[in-house]
Motif scaffolding. Structure first.
Motif, PDB file in Angstrom:
ATOM      1  N   ALA A  12       0.771  -1.262  -0.067  1.00 26.82           N
ATOM      2  CA  ALA A  12      -0.080   0.044   0.114  1.00 26.82           C
ATOM      3  C   ALA A  12       0.798   1.234  -0.049  1.00 26.82           C
ATOM      4  O   ALA A  12       0.557   2.353  -0.814  1.00 26.82           O
ATOM      5  CB  ALA A  12      -0.855   0.008   1.140  1.00 26.82           C
ATOM      6  N   ASP A  15       1.076   4.155  -2.926  1.00 31.12           N
ATOM      7  CA  ASP A  15       0.812   5.724  -2.643  1.00 31.12           C
ATOM      8  C   ASP A  15       1.884   6.414  -3.038  1.00 31.12           C
ATOM      9  O   ASP A  15       1.680   7.646  -3.642  1.00 31.12           O
ATOM     10  CB  ASP A  15       0.767   6.005  -1.061  1.00 31.12           C
ATOM     11  N   GLN A  31      -5.311   5.458   4.098  1.00 34.56           N
ATOM     12  CA  GLN A  31      -5.446   4.106   3.808  1.00 34.56           C
ATOM     13  C   GLN A  31      -6.525   3.552   4.615  1.00 34.56           C
ATOM     14  O   GLN A  31      -6.555   3.840   6.008  1.00 34.56           O
ATOM     15  CB  GLN A  31      -4.117   3.264   4.091  1.00 34.56           C
TER      16      GLN A  31
END
Length: 284
Positions: free
Chosen positions: A200, A204, A250
Motif C-alpha cells: 500500500a 501511494d 488508507q
C-alpha cells in the motif's frame, strides 16, 4: 479463476481528476468530477465482454459509450484522447468471495523477474499475483506495440472486482518496463485489498490510483486487515445518498467510507458490487 479478457483504452487526462491521494478531509465530488469517470467505467465494464466482441468493438452500451475507441488485442487506443488503457475482466461476487475469504490464500512476494528491484517487504495476495503473472508479458508487449503504433506516452489501467486487483498489480508492473516519461493512471471499481502495508505504501508513493466503492459492497473490505492486508489511499465511496465521498488515507474508518460503512462482511450487500457507478452497471 476468471481469465483476462481485454485491454482497452481510457478516456480522460490525469489532470481532470481530483487529487484524491492528497486530500486531508472527506469531501464530496462535484457532478462534473463524477461524470469524468464515466468513460472509464464503461471501459471497465467492457472488460467482461468476449474477445470477439471487444476486437470488433461490438459490445452494446459499453462500446457505444466510446465509439471512437480502436481495440488492439489486449490494448486499445482512443485517437481523441491519445491514451492507451489496459482493462481486465472482473467476476461476480459469488466467484471472487472464495478468493478473498477462504483460508487457502496467503501473502507472498512479487516475482523478481517480473518486478525487478521491488522490495521483498512488499507482499500481495497469491491468487491475484498468479493471475497477473499469467498474462503480464503479453500485456506489456501489447501496450508497447500500441504506444509505438499510435505514438502515445499515456497508459491508463481500469478494472472491476478481480479485474481491479489484477489492474492494480499491472500498475506496479508496467512502469518498471515502459519508457521514462510514460504517464500512468489507475482506476479500480469494487477493488478488494491486494497487498500488505508495504505494498500500500509503495502504491501511494508511486501510482496515481483511484478506487471507487459502491454503497455497501463487501468485496472492498476483504481480505481482512487482521490478515495483514491494507488498501492504498485513493478511495472514493458512493454513499446511499448518491454522494461520491473522497476518503483520504488508507482504509479510512469514517462511516462515509467503505471500512466504516461496512465494518463486517455480513453488514454488506453483494448486489452493490456491480454498481451502479453513476448509472453504469458492470457486465457485458
Amino acid at each position: 479463476m476468471a481469465s483476462i479478457v481485454a485491454v482497452l483504452l481510457v478516456a480522460a487526462a490525469v489532470q481532470a481528476f481530483p487529487s484524491i491521494n492528497t486530500r486531508q478531509s472527506i469531501t464530496a465530488l462535484t457532478t462534473s468530477q463524477i461524470d469524468q469517470f464515466t468513460s472509464y467505467t464503461y471501459y471497465a465494464s467492457a472488460g467482461y465482454c468476449t474477445n470477439t466482441q471487444t476486437l470488433a468493438w461490438d459490445c452494446g452500451t459499453n462500446c457505444d459509450a466510446n465509439p471512437e475507441f480502436k481495440p488492439y488485442w489486449f490494448v486499445g487506443y482512443d485517437p481523441n484522447l491519445d491514451t492507451v488503457i489496459v482493462s481486465h475482466q472482473g467476476t461476480n461476487p459469488s466467484e471472487i468471495m472464495p478468493l478473498i475469504t477462504d483460508a487457502d490464500f496467503f501473502l507472498t512476494t512479487l516475482d523478481s523477474t517480473l518486478f525487478p528491484g521491488i522490495s521483498s517487504d512488499i507482499e500481495v495476495h497469491n491468487g491475484f499475483g498468479d493471475a497477473q503473472a499469467s498474462t503480464a508479458t503479453d500485456v506489456l508487449a501489447a501496450v508497447e506495440s500500441a504506444m509505438s503504433t499510435y505514438s502515445t506516452t499515456s497508459v491508463t489501467m481500469v478494472g472491476h472486482s478481480l479485474g481491479a486487483a489484477i489492474t492494480l498489480l499491472d500498475s506496479v508492473y508496467l512502469p518498471l518496463w515502459l519508457p521514462a516519461g510514460t504517464t500512468f493512471t489507475t482506476i479500480g471499481y469494487g477493488l478488494p485489498r491486494v497487498g500488505n502495508q508495504a505494498f500500500a505504501n509503495y502504491v501511494d508513493a508511486n501510482l496515481h490510483l483511484t478506487h471507487i466503492n459502491n454503497e455497501e459492497d463487501p468485496i472492498p473490505i476483504c481480505p481482512g486487515m487482521f490478515l495483514g492486508f491494507v488498501h492504498p489511499a485513493g478511495e472514493v465511496h458512493i454513499e446511499d445518498s448518491g454522494e461520491w465521498a473522497a476518503c483520504p488515507g488508507q482504509d479510512n474508518p469514517s462511516t462515509q467510507c467503505i471500512v466504516g460503512d461496512v465494518p463486517e462482511i455480513w453488514d454488506g450487500d453483494e448486489s452493490d458490487h456491480d454498481g451502479p457507478y453513476n448509472g453504469v452497471e458492470m457486465g457485458c
